[in-house]
Structures are given as structure tokens and as C-alpha cells.
Design an enzyme around this catalytic site. Structure first.
Site, PDB file in Angstrom:
ATOM      1  N   ASP A 153       0.823  -1.224   0.000  1.00 48.86           N
ATOM      2  CA  ASP A 153       0.000   0.000   0.000  1.00 48.86           C
ATOM      3  C   ASP A 153       0.851   1.265   0.000  1.00 48.86           C
ATOM      4  OD1 ASP A 153      -2.057  -1.776   0.101  1.00 48.86           O
ATOM      5  OD2 ASP A 153      -2.890  -1.096   1.998  1.00 48.86           O
ATOM      6  N   ASP A 204      -0.378  -4.548  -3.654  1.00 49.74           N
ATOM      7  CA  ASP A 204      -1.353  -3.464  -3.865  1.00 49.74           C
ATOM      8  C   ASP A 204      -0.696  -2.098  -3.726  1.00 49.74           C
ATOM      9  OD1 ASP A 204      -3.105  -5.620  -3.925  1.00 49.74           O
ATOM     10  OD2 ASP A 204      -3.811  -5.299  -1.874  1.00 49.74           O
TER      11      ASP A 204
END
Length: 545
Positions: free
Chosen positions: A360, A381
Site C-alpha cells: 500500500d 497493492d
């Protein structure tokens, strides 16, 4: 005292169903009492055919029964006016509960929710103002669609944060508010896309190399090195500037500035978490080079932060620009979600920057954003969120992850088909980091996976190395979103760009039509023609070829 009560309501889906049933009962009573006319009924059904939950949409829209249905602006305005006090109530509930909670992560999640509700209320008020004062121009049409999409994202983000570590009591406390607000946000989007369809000339022309929303002054700034820019505020660790820390500088920035406020951050490593709040508008944060000015932090979910609050730098004031800076989160892969940069500011430009973390890394949370000439590294991600965002001329660099993890460059978070959000990667290079390259056959990497049901990502005119697995894309959870997502690839090159072994999902597309690819360019996805030109950043409005 820590609050820990047994469940007061059933789980979220049950709560959602009860709200819908209750609204349907109210709507039926409203229809009977007002003598609901056939044209009204027809329009309501036309609107709610655009919603993912037609029954709840019909229940919600009954609130504006009796209005002149031909006055589309007033219909949407009235619906939004009825939404505002409900957002305020959710804000008050989250804010009050945060004062009574001892658990730090729960308190942070509630404070995140309070901030998100406050931001949503501001956007709804701005939208009401547009609808009250003017007929919709191309620009105001774009603004409304972006802002209403962002309101839904804010509500979903609040709910996601509560899922990260809150007790059932806290979830129950907020879920009834949030489930209704999510339904209302979906309905407002359905009203908007039905009654205010995009005009054929919705994309404004681009003058020169810049969209018109970038001022001439900002263009000059973005083409200038930091050392040659005349700043309003100087931050220097050695005491030679106005302030020694970024947080001191942020406090000194005037609220709601109409003119560009330039903050120069001199060479150094600044270990602090920095938040440019909603009122810190038109800020340009400029360093002396992405390898010289470094802002670093280490907040992470494992140690008690929320994903939303873990960001080393967060900016939600519109018109934010960052240039020649490194944003970093050093928490490491074992700490899971740990954000380096979170952006929730409309019309953001990130130019010539480096963004380094693991899971992230970059959180383009919502609204219109543009990233150019930058390096971003990460593992899981590492570009995630629900902005309308375009990356051009960027290096996207998967790095060595923990054993058992799979790298995914994107995790796009679109939750409703009426949101005009998505991630576009254009003319970028995707390749392994120095530590991953020798072992890339052992650690798989993918272009992305669907975080939310209507996830939308396109990679086009880019170089893809063999770090990317031949399948290209990864499932989130079995068949979740595989029919409703939109993943596309268009005219990419490199050893990892072949599409013959790509996933066979219904929502995956090898794009062959330039007209389809154009929908994911600067001009169309982020309406760059109306704002980017004034920032001065180099960009390409359409396709490269």
C-alpha cells in the site's frame, strides 16, 4: 474505559436489509399520500435502473416526490440537502465515540470516519452550491460527477477502516449510519448520470501542452527546478529557513488560499507524519530533488494504525502539487499496510517524485490526480484507491516481498458503476527492483487485482518487463468482481506484455480500439483539459500513437 458490548444489531448485511425495508415502507406511504403520478413513477424507475440496488434507490428517491420533476437541478439539489444532516449525524457519532474509546486503533478508525464525514459534507455542500447558482457548464458537470463519486468513496473508506480492527460494538454503532449513507451516495450518482448525461463536448480542448485547469503560473513552476523557485515558506533542518519541520510550515500556511502557496523543503531527511488538511488549498510542496529531500515515516497497521492514517504524508486540500521530493514509509513488508503518500485532494499533480514503501505504498484515495516522471516501489497493492488517476512516464517497480506474498501493482477500489473513477497507466515502465530481479521467478508479480466490485484499471502504451506473470492479473477472492471489473491492456511492449496467456475473465479486455483507449487518457479520465494546463506539468492529453 474501553467499550466492549455484545452485538446490539445483526451483522452488516442484516442491518442493510432492515434499512432498505424500512425505507420501502416509508416510500410506499409517501407515494400514497402524494398521489404519485405516472410520469414521476416512470422517471424514478428510469433513475433507479442505473443503480446497483433499485429497491433502495426507489425508497430513497421518494423523498423528493412532489417536486417539479422537469427541474432536474432542483431534484438533485433537494436530495442532497436531505443527505447533509445525515452525514453530520454520522460525524457526531464517530467523533463522540472516539472520546470514549481506550483502544488506540479503534479511536483512530473513528477519527478517520469523522474526518471522512466532514470531507463528504463539504463536497455535498459544494455540489448543492453549483446546482443552486448556475446551469451546468462542462466544468461544473465534471466537478459534480467527481465530487459525488468521492462522497461514496469516503463512506466506504470509513466502513473499511472499522473492519480493520474495531469491536462489534463500534461497527454496530456506525454501520446503520454508513449503510444508509452509502445507499444515498449511490442514489445521488444514479440521479446525476440519468438526469445529467455527459455532453458530447464534455472534454474541453487542450491548449498547447497543458489542459486548461493548470494556470500559466503553475506551468512555469512545474518546469522549474526547486532551487530556482521563489518560495513563500522555506523548511530547512539546519535552521536556515523559516521553519525546521514540515508540520510547523503546514500550520503557517493560510487556510483556503486562492493563490499558490509554495513551500520549499531543503535537502535533508525529515522524519515526521504530515497532514495537509482540507483548508490547506493550492499548496505546492517542492524539494531539491527526489534523492535529496526525503520525508519519511513508519506508521503501519500491525503497530496499531489504520491504513488511512498510516500515511507519511497526506493531502486533502484541493490543488495540491508536489515536486522533486521522496515520500517514504520504512515499516517494511512484515508490517503489512503502510502508506507513504495518501492523496484525497482534487486536481492534484505529483511531478518528479519518488514514492517508496512496501504494501500500500501510494493511496490515490479519490478525485482527479495526475502523476508524471516519478518512481514508485512496493509489493502488495502498492497503488490502491479510488481516484480518477493517470500515471504518465512513471517507473513502477515491484520489489522483493515476503515469502508467500504475491506482488500486485494496482488494487483499484471503484464500488459503483456510476463512479467516474479508475486507474490509467500510460507510457510507463514496469520492471523489477534490484533485489527482486535475481529471484523474480520465485516471487510472482501481477499488474493488479480487484479490490472492489467495479474495479477499473487500464495499462496502455507502456513497457512491461518479464517481472509480470504471463497471467497478468490476480484474483482478489475466488470469482469476486471478475464479471464486473474492467481491466484492459492496449499497445504495450516488452517481454511481459504478451496477452495470449492472460486471464480469461469476463471483465478483462485486450483493447484494440483507439476510441476505447482514449477513455483512459488525461483528457477523458481526469478531464485534464480543464485544469492540468495551469499547473505547468508536462503531459500528453490523448494517446501517444
Amino acid at each position: 474505559m474501553e467499550i466492549n458490548q455484545p452485538n446490539l444489531l445483526e451483522a452488516s448485511k442484516s442491518c442493510y436489509s432492515k434499512i432498505t425495508f424500512f425505507l420501502l415502507v416509508i416510500s410506499f406511504a409517501a407515494l400514497v399520500s402524494t398521489g404519485f403520478s405516472s410520469p414521476e413513477l416512470s422517471l424514478h424507475h428510469k433513475i433507479c435502473d442505473q443503480s446497483v440496488n433499485k429497491e433502495s434507490c426507489l425508497a430513497m428517491i421518494s423523498e423528493v416526490t412532489g417536486l417539479n420533476m422537469a427541474d432536474h437541478r432542483n431534484l438533485l439539489k433537494s436530495f442532497l440537502e436531505k443527505t447533509t444532516p445525515r452525514i453530520q449525524k454520522a460525524f457526531e457519532t464517530a467523533n463522540d465515540a472516539s472520546r470514549r474509546i481506550n483502544n488506540p486503533q479503534e479511536r483512530t478508525a473513528l477519527l478517520d470516519c469523522a474526518e471522512l464525514m466532514d470531507l463528504s459534507k463539504e463536497r455535498v455542500v459544494d455540489s448543492i452550491s453549483i446546482l443552486f447558482h448556475q446551469n451546468l457548464t462542462t466544468r461544473s458537470h465534471e466537478d459534480l460527477h467527481v465530487w459525488l463519486s468521492g462522497v461514496l468513496t469516503n463512506h466506504v473508506t470509513c466502513l473499511d477502516g472499522l473492519e480493520e480492527g474495531s469491536t462489534d460494538y463500534i461497527k454496530t454503532l456506525m454501520e446503520s449510519h454508513l449503510n444508509e449513507l452509502i445507499l444515498r451516495a449511490r442514489t445521488s450518482l444514479a440521479i446525476f448520470v440519468t438526469l445529467f448525461p455527459a455532453k458530447s463536448n464534455v472534454i474541453e480542448p487542450v491548449t498547447g501542452n497543458f489542459p486548461t485547469w493548470v494556470t500559466a503560473g503553475d506551468r512555469r513552476l512545474l518546469q522549474t527546478l526547486g532551487k530556482d523557485i521563489e518560495p513563500d515558506i522555506v523548511v530547512a533542518k539546519d535552521g536556515s529557513g523559516d521553519y525546521e519541520t514540515l508540520n510547523e510550515a503546514v500550520a503557517a500556511i493560510p487556510d483556503n488560499s486562492k493563490k499558490r502557496v509554495i513551500v520549499l523543503v531543503r535537502t535533508g531527511i525529515y522524519e515526521e507524519n504530515v497532514d495537509f488538511g482540507y483548508q490547506k488549498k493550492n499548496v505546492m510542496l517542492v524539494g531539491e530533488g527526489m534523492d535529496y529531500t526525503i520525508i519519511t515515516g513508519s506508521r503501519n497497521v500491525v503497530d496499531g494504525s489504520t491504513t488511512f492514517d498510516s500515511a507519511t504524508v497526506a493531502a486533502v486540500g484541493d490543488g495540491f502539487i508536489a515536486q522533486d521530493i521522496c515520500f517514504q514509509n520504512t515499516a517494511g513488508p512484515e508490517k503489512y499496510q503502510a502508506v507513504a503518500l495518501r492523496i484525497g485532494a482534487d486536481e492534484t499533480v505529483i511531478n518528479r517524485c519518488r514514492i517508496d514503501a512496501y504494501q500500500d505504498t501510494l493511496y490515490p484515495h479519490n478525485y482527479r490526480q495526475f502523476y508524471r516522471d516519478r518512481n514508485i516501489t512496493g509489493t502488495v497493492d502498492f497503488i490502491f484507491g479510488n481516484a480518477a488517476v493517470v500515471f504518465q512516464n512513471c517507473n513502477l517497480i515491484p520489489r522483493k516481498q515476503m515469502k508467500g506474498q504475491e506482488n500486485t501493482i494496482t488494487a483499484q477500489g471503484r464500488t459503483d458503476p456510476n463512479q467516474n473513477t479508475g486507474t490509467s497507466i500510460q507510457n510507463c515502465e514496469i520492471f523489477a527492483s534490484a533485489d527482486l530481479e535475481p529471484v523474480e521467478d520465485t516471487f510472482k508479480s501481477y499488474l493488479g487485482r480487484p479490490w472492489k466490485e467495479y474495479s477499473r484499471t487500464v495499462v496502455m502504451e507502456s513497457y512491461i518487463s518479464d517481472v509480470i506473470d504471463p497471467a497478468g492479473w490476480l484474483e482478489w477472492d475466488r470469482d469476486f468482481a471478475l464479471k464486473t471489473l474492467f481491466y484492459g491492456e492496449y499497445r504495450n511492449g516488452g517481454p511481459g506484455s504478451g496477452t495470449s496467456e492472460r486471464v480469461k475473465w469476463p471483465g478483462y479486455h485486450v483493447i484494440t480500439s483507439p476510441e476505447v483507449a482514449e477513455q483512459f487518457t488525461v483528457a477523458e479520465l481526469i478531464q485534464g483539459g480543464s485544469w492540468l494546463g495551469s499547473t505547468g506539468v508536462d503531459y500528453t492529453a490523448g494517446l501517444y500513437a
